[in-house]
Design an enzyme around this catalytic site. Sequence first.
Site, short mmCIF file in Angstrom:
data_model
loop_
_atom_site.label_atom_id
_atom_site.label_comp_id
_atom_site.label_asym_id
_atom_site.label_seq_id
_atom_site.Cartn_x
_atom_site.Cartn_y
_atom_site.Cartn_z
N ASP A 33 -23.76 22.04 49.18
CA ASP A 33 -23.29 21.50 47.91
C ASP A 33 -23.55 22.59 46.88
O ASP A 33 -23.87 23.74 47.23
CB ASP A 33 -23.94 20.14 47.59
CG ASP A 33 -25.43 20.24 47.30
OD1 ASP A 33 -25.99 21.36 47.39
OD2 ASP A 33 -26.04 19.21 46.98
N CYS A 66 -28.43 21.78 51.06
CA CYS A 66 -28.38 21.10 49.77
C CYS A 66 -29.70 21.39 49.07
O CYS A 66 -30.38 22.36 49.41
CB CYS A 66 -28.09 19.60 49.92
SG CYS A 66 -29.33 18.63 50.78
N THR A 112 -32.64 19.63 48.90
CA THR A 112 -33.80 19.36 49.75
C THR A 112 -33.49 19.44 51.24
O THR A 112 -34.42 19.49 52.06
CB THR A 112 -34.31 17.93 49.49
OG1 THR A 112 -33.22 17.03 49.76
CG2 THR A 112 -34.80 17.74 48.06
N HIS A 154 -36.79 20.54 71.76
CA HIS A 154 -37.06 19.14 72.09
C HIS A 154 -35.96 18.17 71.66
O HIS A 154 -35.80 17.14 72.31
CB HIS A 154 -38.38 18.71 71.41
CG HIS A 154 -39.59 19.30 72.07
ND1 HIS A 154 -40.87 18.90 71.77
CD2 HIS A 154 -39.72 20.28 73.01
CE1 HIS A 154 -41.74 19.60 72.49
NE2 HIS A 154 -41.06 20.45 73.26
N HIS A 169 -37.25 15.49 77.58
CA HIS A 169 -36.58 15.48 76.28
C HIS A 169 -35.13 15.02 76.40
O HIS A 169 -34.58 14.41 75.48
CB HIS A 169 -36.66 16.87 75.63
CG HIS A 169 -38.07 17.33 75.49
ND1 HIS A 169 -38.96 16.69 74.67
CD2 HIS A 169 -38.74 18.33 76.10
CE1 HIS A 169 -40.14 17.29 74.77
NE2 HIS A 169 -40.04 18.28 75.63
C1 RB5 Z 1 -28.10 17.67 44.07
O1 RB5 Z 1 -28.64 17.66 42.79
C2 RB5 Z 1 -29.14 17.17 45.08
O2 RB5 Z 1 -29.33 15.81 44.95
C3 RB5 Z 1 -28.71 17.52 46.48
O3 RB5 Z 1 -28.53 18.90 46.57
C4 RB5 Z 1 -29.66 17.19 47.62
O4 RB5 Z 1 -30.96 17.62 47.35
C5 RB5 Z 1 -29.59 15.83 48.15
O5 RB5 Z 1 -30.29 15.47 49.11
#
Ligand code: RB5
Length: 158
Positions: free
Chosen positions: A13, A70, A72, A103, A138
């Site tokens: 993203d 993204c 996180t 695994h 596994h």
């Molecule tokens: C975007 O601001 C953020 O929410 C996205 O990149 C991500 O971390 C979602 O899990």
Amino acid sequence: MDRPAAIVAIASDHAGLEMKERLREALSGWGYAVQDLGPATAEPVDYPDFAEAVASVVSGGRAALGVLVCGTGIGMSIAANKMPDVRAAVLYDDFAARHARLHNDANVAVFGARTMTADAAVARLRLFLSESFEGGRHARRVAKIGRIEKRLGPRAET
Ligand code: RB5
């Protein structure tokens, strides 16, 4: 004749755009055929759209592996794991990067651009790609994940 390069589909993203560029360059340098599914600019986008794009080519067998980025890594992995036969894993450290393959037979590597450096992500992707599924006990566990996905219910231990 050389074997054709394995296809790796990649997307992010807006939060993961820069890291995606780094990972794409690294993959090309390692000899993979990279399919970049976007985005092309840092305009805000919705991560499920890009998770779906990568997960559907992996699920359909049109790419051997996928990479998603993204903020996180969490949103991308939740969304990608809705697609049949996709096992997306956030590679939050080096141990996880190796064991997601060994695994869990993970086929989509996910990174958080706001939780790790691009250098760490490149190194973890390299570790991920250098390992293969161990199978054995596994394989039984991964098969059970497939049964959950198909809503087949529990299966007796074999
Ligand atoms: C975007 O601001 C953020 O929410 C996205 O990149 C991500 O971390 C979602 O899990």
